[in-house]
Design a protein around this motif. Sequence first.
Motif, short mmCIF file in Angstrom:
data_model
loop_
_atom_site.label_atom_id
_atom_site.label_comp_id
_atom_site.label_asym_id
_atom_site.label_seq_id
_atom_site.Cartn_x
_atom_site.Cartn_y
_atom_site.Cartn_z
N ALA A 144 9.69 -1.82 -5.87
CA ALA A 144 8.63 -2.43 -6.65
C ALA A 144 7.39 -1.54 -6.63
CB ALA A 144 8.30 -3.81 -6.10
N THR A 145 6.58 -1.63 -7.63
CA THR A 145 5.38 -0.80 -7.71
C THR A 145 4.36 -1.23 -6.66
OG1 THR A 145 4.34 -2.29 -9.30
CG2 THR A 145 5.73 -0.52 -10.19
N ALA A 146 3.43 -0.35 -6.38
CA ALA A 146 2.39 -0.64 -5.38
C ALA A 146 1.60 -1.90 -5.71
CB ALA A 146 1.46 0.57 -5.23
N PRO A 147 1.18 -2.11 -6.97
CA PRO A 147 0.45 -3.35 -7.28
C PRO A 147 1.28 -4.60 -7.01
CG PRO A 147 0.11 -1.74 -9.01
CD PRO A 147 1.18 -1.19 -8.12
N VAL A 148 2.57 -4.55 -7.30
CA VAL A 148 3.44 -5.70 -7.04
C VAL A 148 3.55 -5.94 -5.54
CG1 VAL A 148 5.83 -6.54 -7.14
CG2 VAL A 148 4.79 -5.49 -9.15
N ARG A 149 3.71 -4.89 -4.76
CA ARG A 149 3.80 -5.04 -3.31
C ARG A 149 2.52 -5.63 -2.75
NH1 ARG A 149 5.94 0.32 -3.67
NH2 ARG A 149 4.14 1.19 -2.56
N ALA A 150 1.39 -5.16 -3.24
CA ALA A 150 0.10 -5.66 -2.75
C ALA A 150 -0.08 -7.14 -3.09
CB ALA A 150 -1.04 -4.83 -3.34
N ARG A 151 0.29 -7.50 -4.32
CA ARG A 151 0.15 -8.90 -4.73
C ARG A 151 1.06 -9.81 -3.90
NH1 ARG A 151 1.25 -8.17 -9.56
NH2 ARG A 151 3.40 -8.95 -9.69
N ARG A 152 2.30 -9.37 -3.68
CA ARG A 152 3.21 -10.16 -2.86
C ARG A 152 2.66 -10.34 -1.45
NH1 ARG A 152 9.13 -7.45 -4.23
NH2 ARG A 152 9.44 -8.42 -6.29
N GLY A 153 2.14 -9.25 -0.88
CA GLY A 153 1.61 -9.32 0.48
C GLY A 153 0.47 -10.32 0.60
N ALA A 154 -0.43 -10.32 -0.38
CA ALA A 154 -1.57 -11.23 -0.35
C ALA A 154 -1.11 -12.68 -0.49
CB ALA A 154 -2.54 -10.87 -1.47
N VAL A 155 -0.20 -12.93 -1.42
CA VAL A 155 0.29 -14.29 -1.63
C VAL A 155 1.07 -14.77 -0.41
CG1 VAL A 155 1.78 -15.76 -3.05
CG2 VAL A 155 0.36 -14.01 -4.13
N PHE A 156 1.87 -13.88 0.19
CA PHE A 156 2.64 -14.24 1.38
C PHE A 156 1.71 -14.62 2.52
CE2 PHE A 156 5.01 -12.95 5.28
CZ PHE A 156 6.04 -13.87 5.19
N ALA A 157 0.67 -13.82 2.76
CA ALA A 157 -0.27 -14.11 3.84
C ALA A 157 -0.94 -15.46 3.62
CB ALA A 157 -1.31 -12.99 3.92
N HIS A 158 -1.34 -15.72 2.38
CA HIS A 158 -1.98 -17.00 2.08
C HIS A 158 -1.01 -18.16 2.30
CE1 HIS A 158 -4.37 -20.03 0.00
NE2 HIS A 158 -3.30 -20.32 -0.74
N THR A 159 0.25 -17.98 1.91
CA THR A 159 1.25 -19.04 2.07
C THR A 159 1.56 -19.29 3.53
OG1 THR A 159 2.21 -18.33 -0.05
CG2 THR A 159 3.53 -19.81 1.30
N VAL A 160 1.58 -18.24 4.34
CA VAL A 160 1.80 -18.39 5.79
C VAL A 160 0.67 -19.20 6.40
CG1 VAL A 160 1.83 -17.16 7.99
CG2 VAL A 160 3.18 -16.31 6.07
#
Length: 285
Positions: A23-39
């Motif tokens: 996945a592209t860097a923007p996609v990875r960054a967005r997933r990481g942010a959403v995952f952290a918030h969901t955790v």
Amino acid sequence: MNGPWDVSSDCTPHCAVHAAPRATAPVRARRGAVFAHTVRRALTDGERLADPVRLRGHAAALLDALGIRVEGATGLSAGNGPGTLVVANHISWLDILALLAVEPVTLLAKREVGGWPVVGGLARRAGTHFIDRTHPRRLPDTVRQVAELLGSGRSVAVFPQATTWCTAAQGDFRRATFQAALDAGAPVRPVTLGYTQQGRPSTAAAFCGEDTFAGSLRRVLAARELTIRVTAHPALTAVGTDLDRRELAALAARAVRGGPQAVAVAAARRAPAPVASVPASPAHV
């Protein structure tokens, strides 16, 4: 190795390979942010996380935040009466989330899981029972506790391979927890967990050897179209048969690995009243 009851895997972090372009860097960054918030949102639930409905919702939300689809089984337990011993192959820390997203069963996991970032905290709050494999003499007590849970009607999920492997075909099934099913007269549900990317088998999610959670998470964030397939095989039961835990474990292992004879052999040795099974379906969970 943490003790004489521990298991060592031949797999290493080098086994984890993407089967599709990352996945592209923007996609990875967005997933990481959403995952952290969901955790954070899941952990703030505290003791309420043990509620089955909330637990299932949080598990599904965490997988969705990572861009992961879960397909296959819509349930794991097999009918009424005693709970079901759910036995699955072990590939990744994502296995736990996938099982909980399908059905919030009680988990039995090695003690080390309790210390894993993210998953450890969720597992503790969800009421996971942890095994200390450095003290084999505690095994009979663990078997007794699992039998009591099953006898009370609660389903319990275990990973009999005792550690993670990069594919479902590897790793022997330890037999101890199958004794709990025998003692409780409970059915055993073999479950296969498989990972694909764009329809092709993938080991990108494998969490093996000296891998770190951070390294594994980075791979998962970069995995394009990662899907976890949860296949629930027909339930096995030793009620009314001469099956012992060794044979029951062998049948379950064969089913998890896709052996064509597993179901037929088990059916031939079942009690007259077969245990109901929940067939796998292509529904997206």
